[in-house]
Design an enzyme around this catalytic site. Structure first.
Site: not given
Ligand code: F6P
Length: 370
Positions: A125, A146, A148, A190, A285, A292
């Site tokens: 973005g 990122t 990710d 994530m 669970r 985190l």
């Molecule tokens: O940085 C990317 C990310 O970690 C994605 O995996 C996740 O969907 C997003 O951030 C969540 O971001 P926020 O909760 O800050 O909107």
């Protein structure tokens, strides 16, 4: 090209361990060239809404200000993942929301602040916004960020290694309690569009099943894997699931959407655990690692990558590059056009050797019976 006297740094989108290393590196590399450096508070908000910051939304980045920050998580200049300046949500008198393009207002603020160039540190973005500003005449160099690890044209982004290490530590811990109780533990991590964190941490920790966005899953193969393990004497199983994992013929699991933000993902772990209980008769669970994974001190690898990216961004500007992103292409840091870098995301290739290795180890991705 005009010589650079003053450069701004902006950190946008979800934070990632290593951001402060970039800020320190940009600041020192720029100051060693006699350039001034400012940090824009909270993405571009510091420039767009100075009144929210007591009239000044810029932080003067001095040597003192960036001393001893490389090991700190977060970003000392703040970040935001809402309010894209090219489509800024503004509430209308009837309560509805309209997206307003504030590009020209933002460019005028850069001009007023005497900023000659921008180093924008962000994910897809923020880099797309950086590319947009570049096309409107601002000198821009992007730095990919990122946890990710889903940005194309760079083999790695900083923050990823820290997230993988933390997730691995957590899954290691879950092993012992899962073993004691003979439970299924589903760990949600994530990974909105790409399953790199789930794949790497799951494999490193020895998970038995891994669900990632790139491989639509069914739970029958996962349940069969759990039962097969049981037959072999292993009463527990660990399933790692990326938040963006999608069931075959199903939808990604969402929590909701706030104005000006990407849809919030979450809940897939709980759904998987509930269904696995029904399919296997075993207690399951869920643990959601969530934010985190974005916190804490960066690993040395992420610190180093942040430092290398920051200095490379300054060198790129000095060499006259514009509209590029610094990128890791081992062993070097190179420059790639922002347009190319933001064209597509880097997802996990279904035939990459990590996936092949996982399959060889008997890890189930929910697409084949064991
Ligand atoms: O940085 C990317 C990310 O970690 C994605 O995996 C996740 O969907 C997003 O951030 C969540 O971001 P926020 O909760 O800050 O909107």
């Amino acid at each position: 090209m005009e010589p650079i006297r003053r450069v701004a740094i902006s950190t946008g989108g979800g934070d990632a361990p290593g951001l402060n290393a970039v800020i320190r590196s940009v600041t020192l590399a720029a100051r060693n060239r006699e350039w001034d450096v400012v940090g824009i508070r909270d993405g571009f908000n510091g420039l767009l809404f100075p009144e929210d910051y007591g009239g000044d939304g810029l932080i003067e980045l001095t040597r003192e200000r960036v001393r001893g920050i490389s090991h700190l998580g977060g970003t000392i200049i703040g970040s935001t993942n809402k309010g894209n300046p090219t489509a800024y949500p503004v509430q209308q008198s009837d309560g509805s929301w309209l997206e307003v393009d504030r590009t020209h207002e933002l460019l005028a603020r850069f001009d007023d602040a005497g900023i000659d160039a921008l180093v924008t540190v962000g994910g897809d973005g923020s880099l797309t916004i950086g590319h947009h500003l570049h096309r409107h005449g601002l000198r821009v160099v992007g730095v990919p960020k990122t946890i990710d690890n889903d940005l194309d044209k760079t083999t790695e982004t900083f923050g990823f290694d820290t997230a993988v290490q933390f997730a691995t530590d957590c899954i290691d811990r879950l092993f012992s309690t899962a073993t004691s109780h003979g439970r299924v533990l589903v760990v949600e991590v994530m990974g909105r569009y790409a399953g790199w964190i789930a794949l790497h941490s799951g494999m490193a920790a020895g998970a038995h099943c891994i669900l990632i966005p790139e491989i639509p899953y069914s739970l029958d193969p996962i349940a069969a894997t759990i039962k097969q393990r049981e037959e072999r004497g292993a009463k527990f199983s660990i399933v790692v699931v990326a938040e963006g994992a999608v069931p075959v013929d199903g939808q990604v699991s969402t929590i909701g959407k706030s104005i000006g933000q990407a849809v919030q993902l979450g809940g897939v772990g709980a759904k998987v655990a509930a269904e696995l209980e029904l399919l296997t008769g075993k207690e399951a669970r869920t643990v959601v690692l969530g934010h985190l994974l974005r916190g804490g001190s960066p690993t040395s690898l992420d610190r180093l990558l942040g430092l290398r990216f920051g200095a490379a961004a300054v060198r790129a500007l000095e060499e006259g590059h514009d509209g590029v992103m610094v990128a890791l292409d081992p062993p070097n840091v190179t420059y790639v056009p922002l347009e190319e870098a933001t064209n597509r995301l880097k997802s996990v290739p279904a035939d990459c050797d990590t996936i092949l290795t996982a399959r060889d180890l008997g890890i189930n991705f929910g697409d084949r019976m064991p």
